[in-house]
Design a protein around this motif. Structure first.
Motif, PDB file in Angstrom:
ATOM      1  N   LEU A  47       9.559  20.719 -29.845  1.00  0.00           N
ATOM      2  CA  LEU A  47       8.966  21.958 -30.706  1.00  0.00           C
ATOM      3  C   LEU A  47       9.697  21.591 -32.074  1.00  0.00           C
ATOM      4  O   LEU A  47       9.167  21.839 -33.033  1.00  0.00           O
ATOM      5  CB  LEU A  47       9.447  23.198 -30.033  1.00  0.00           C
ATOM      6  N   GLU A  48      10.934  21.366 -31.943  1.00  0.00           N
ATOM      7  CA  GLU A  48      11.666  21.183 -33.253  1.00  0.00           C
ATOM      8  C   GLU A  48      11.150  19.872 -33.919  1.00  0.00           C
ATOM      9  O   GLU A  48      11.135  20.118 -35.611  1.00  0.00           O
ATOM     10  CB  GLU A  48      13.160  21.088 -32.983  1.00  0.00           C
ATOM     11  N   HIS A  49      10.802  19.031 -33.562  1.00  0.00           N
ATOM     12  CA  HIS A  49      10.349  17.853 -34.196  1.00  0.00           C
ATOM     13  C   HIS A  49       8.994  17.945 -34.860  1.00  0.00           C
ATOM     14  O   HIS A  49       8.529  17.393 -35.793  1.00  0.00           O
ATOM     15  CB  HIS A  49      10.732  16.728 -33.439  1.00  0.00           C
ATOM     16  N   THR A  50       8.114  18.596 -34.084  1.00  0.00           N
ATOM     17  CA  THR A  50       6.535  18.611 -34.694  1.00  0.00           C
ATOM     18  C   THR A  50       6.511  20.081 -35.505  1.00  0.00           C
ATOM     19  O   THR A  50       5.654  19.981 -36.180  1.00  0.00           O
ATOM     20  CB  THR A  50       5.582  19.197 -33.246  1.00  0.00           C
ATOM     21  N   GLY A  51       7.560  20.807 -35.757  1.00  0.00           N
ATOM     22  CA  GLY A  51       7.672  21.937 -36.534  1.00  0.00           C
ATOM     23  C   GLY A  51       6.506  22.797 -36.260  1.00  0.00           C
ATOM     24  O   GLY A  51       5.832  23.475 -37.242  1.00  0.00           O
ATOM     25  N   LEU A 100      -1.238  28.293 -29.870  1.00  0.00           N
ATOM     26  CA  LEU A 100      -1.160  27.192 -29.071  1.00  0.00           C
ATOM     27  C   LEU A 100      -0.255  27.546 -27.560  1.00  0.00           C
ATOM     28  O   LEU A 100       0.909  28.294 -27.600  1.00  0.00           O
ATOM     29  CB  LEU A 100       0.271  26.290 -29.810  1.00  0.00           C
ATOM     30  N   VAL A 101      -1.029  27.391 -26.798  1.00  0.00           N
ATOM     31  CA  VAL A 101      -0.593  27.785 -25.430  1.00  0.00           C
ATOM     32  C   VAL A 101      -0.174  26.699 -24.610  1.00  0.00           C
ATOM     33  O   VAL A 101      -0.589  25.895 -24.427  1.00  0.00           O
ATOM     34  CB  VAL A 101      -1.692  28.599 -24.592  1.00  0.00           C
ATOM     35  N   ILE A 200       1.292  18.119 -27.832  1.00  0.00           N
ATOM     36  CA  ILE A 200       1.595  19.403 -28.493  1.00  0.00           C
ATOM     37  C   ILE A 200       0.278  19.031 -29.864  1.00  0.00           C
ATOM     38  O   ILE A 200      -0.357  19.909 -30.162  1.00  0.00           O
ATOM     39  CB  ILE A 200       2.624  19.867 -29.358  1.00  0.00           C
ATOM     40  N   ASP A 201       0.270  17.723 -30.332  1.00  0.00           N
ATOM     41  CA  ASP A 201      -0.840  17.607 -31.385  1.00  0.00           C
ATOM     42  C   ASP A 201      -2.066  17.299 -30.995  1.00  0.00           C
ATOM     43  O   ASP A 201      -2.937  17.576 -31.695  1.00  0.00           O
ATOM     44  CB  ASP A 201      -0.247  16.367 -32.107  1.00  0.00           C
ATOM     45  N   ARG A 206      -4.205  19.411 -21.768  1.00  0.00           N
ATOM     46  CA  ARG A 206      -3.369  18.301 -21.761  1.00  0.00           C
ATOM     47  C   ARG A 206      -2.427  18.610 -20.693  1.00  0.00           C
ATOM     48  O   ARG A 206      -1.920  19.451 -20.392  1.00  0.00           O
ATOM     49  CB  ARG A 206      -2.585  18.160 -23.175  1.00  0.00           C
ATOM     50  N   PHE A 207      -2.164  17.344 -19.837  1.00  0.00           N
ATOM     51  CA  PHE A 207      -1.199  17.569 -18.659  1.00  0.00           C
ATOM     52  C   PHE A 207      -0.164  16.561 -18.559  1.00  0.00           C
ATOM     53  O   PHE A 207      -0.407  15.492 -18.769  1.00  0.00           O
ATOM     54  CB  PHE A 207      -2.193  17.341 -17.252  1.00  0.00           C
ATOM     55  N   VAL A 208       1.070  17.088 -18.547  1.00  0.00           N
ATOM     56  CA  VAL A 208       2.301  16.332 -18.464  1.00  0.00           C
ATOM     57  C   VAL A 208       2.963  16.578 -17.005  1.00  0.00           C
ATOM     58  O   VAL A 208       3.269  17.721 -16.983  1.00  0.00           O
ATOM     59  CB  VAL A 208       3.226  16.483 -19.650  1.00  0.00           C
TER      60      VAL A 208
END
Lengths: 326, 99
Positions: A47-51, A100-101, A200-201, A206-208
């Motif tokens: 989250l920090e790096h995608t801003g 963004l859920v 996130i982008d 999307r599944f992790v």
């Protein structure tokens, strides 16, 4: 916090993750050597790096050890009933399409109790990020057999070993239509963070999947030591293969774990399909949800002034009831 | 071809400009649950489990090789308790708090 800060000078500094966590609830309840904390740290780093705008980010959890993540993260968080994190997130995404859920929950919650919701959210390609922490067992309720427990592993409801065939989650997600599928263990902190950043982008379902050690139940019942030994096991037995066919990703008991990013494709999401379809069939009569968010009627001034009044009355009622109790 | 490349491998052009980063490890002792992940996975073996107990009765890690930390942040990422982190040694102090 203030007490520890006085004791030693190094503790005056805040941990870098603290802006993303509700620090008044830390230390958390997860067992020593549990991997969920690591996954939370990786997610916060992503989250920090995608801003990402944290005001436009929602995290939804179900019930379980991993379900507590929603309570620990300093985000708009929803802690829903067992297995219903995905339907809740679906409604949230349809009502407020600008958000963004993220669904952050465990294996028993998402594919056991809420397995049907998982399948249909992937089929409809609803725009959400699903982080599934897989510890192969129902941890919080006492070690019952989960749909992901490998065959021959012992659980408290299968004391002579599990004889069921477990889910192959990346294959399940891909065959239902997920657009991004990855699997890592909680040992792969860098790759997991990168995967979160990528996910996130992206758009769509999307599944992790994150394999994480459960020391108190899975490791103890199977006599595997602690989570520390499981981390060593991941180190020796995790194979990274991005081009692996998802049909071959079954996890056998104490066998190799194939990790990697398996699917990364584009498909129209549920909202896009819906808008396109209604635009075709209804024409000018169709009023889509605005992209900037919220319902159209909320932007008018009148309902805002109306909304304030009941809030005041609620406050005054609360004060009355409090004074009455005293 | 590949073997030749290994045999006659050259120094990077900016080799003199590169510096190894130095980090300072901060341990929040009373939050630690003694899992030992940071001690096991530190690439420089800076940490070791201490003999002492913290307030919860676990053995927290301690820094044994002061100054060997390269500020890779692996301990910070892998710690499930948010109890350890490293900062750059050059801007040590209040400047790192905001990060």
């Amino acid at each position: 916090m203030s007490k520890t800060a006085e004791q030693t000078p190094t503790e005056e500094m805040e941990h870098p993750v603290s802006p993303y966590l509700r620090m008044d609830r830390i230390p958390h309840i997860w067992c020593p050597t549990c991997g969920i904390g690591t996954v939370v740290r990786c997610y916060a780093d992503a989250l920090e790096h995608t801003g990402v705008d944290l005001d436009k980010l929602v995290i939804v959890s179900g019930i379980g050890c991993t379900g507590r993540v929603a309570g620990y993260m300093k985000l708009d968080a929803f802690h829903t009933t067992h297995g219903r994190a995905i339907p809740f997130a679906t409604g949230l995404k349809l009502g407020r399409s600008e958000l963004l859920v993220t669904v952050f929950s465990g294996d028993g919650d998402l594919v056991g109790i809420g397995g049907n919701h998982f399948i249909h959210a992937a089929r409809r390609n609803i725009d959400m990020l699903v982080i599934l922490v897989n510890n192969f067992i129902y941890g919080m309720t006492g070690g019952q057999n989960a749909p992901t427990t490998p065959t021959t592993a012992r659980t408290s409801t299968m004391p002579f070993g599990n004889f069921e065939r477990p889910f192959n989650l990346p294959h399940l997600a891909e065959s239902c239509g997920a657009t991004y599928v990855a699997r890592w263990t909680s040992l792969h902190v860098r790759r997991l963070t990168k995967s979160f950043r990528e996910a996130i982008d992206r758009k769509g379902f999307r599944f992790v999947e994150v394999i994480s050690p459960c020391a108190t139940l899975y490791a103890r019942l199977n006599k595997l030591g602690t989570g520390f030994n499981l981390m060593r096991f991941y180190h020796d037995n995790a194979v990274i293969d991005h081009n692996a066919d998802t049909r071959d990703l079954d996890i056998n008991f104490q066998d190799k774990i194939i990790c990697g990013k398996f699917v990364d494709k584009e498909r129209p999401t549920y909202s896009e399909m819906m808008h396109e379809h209604y635009r075709k069939t209804l024409g000018d009569k169709f009023v889509p949800t605005p992209e900037e968010g919220g319902m159209i009627r909320d932007t008018e001034e009148k309902p805002v002034s109306k909304g304030k009044k009941p809030a005041k009355s609620r406050k005054s009622k609360a004060s009355v009831s409090k004074s009455g109790k005293k | 071809m590949w073997l030749n490349a290994v045999k006659y491998w050259r120094k990077p052009l900016d080799f003199d400009e590169l510096t190894i980063p130095h980090g300072v490890v901060h341990i929040i002792v009373d939050r630690c649950k003694g899992c030992g992940f940071c001690v096991e996975y530190c690439p420089k073996d800076v940490l070791e489990m201490s003999e002492e107990f913290n307030a919860k009765g676990y053995h927290p890690p301690k820094v044994v090789k002061e100054g060997e930390c390269v500020n890779c942040n692996l301990c910070e990422m892998i710690c499930p308790e948010f109890a350890i982190f490293s900062t750059n040694a050059s801007d040590n102090g209040s400047g790192t708090q905001s990060k």
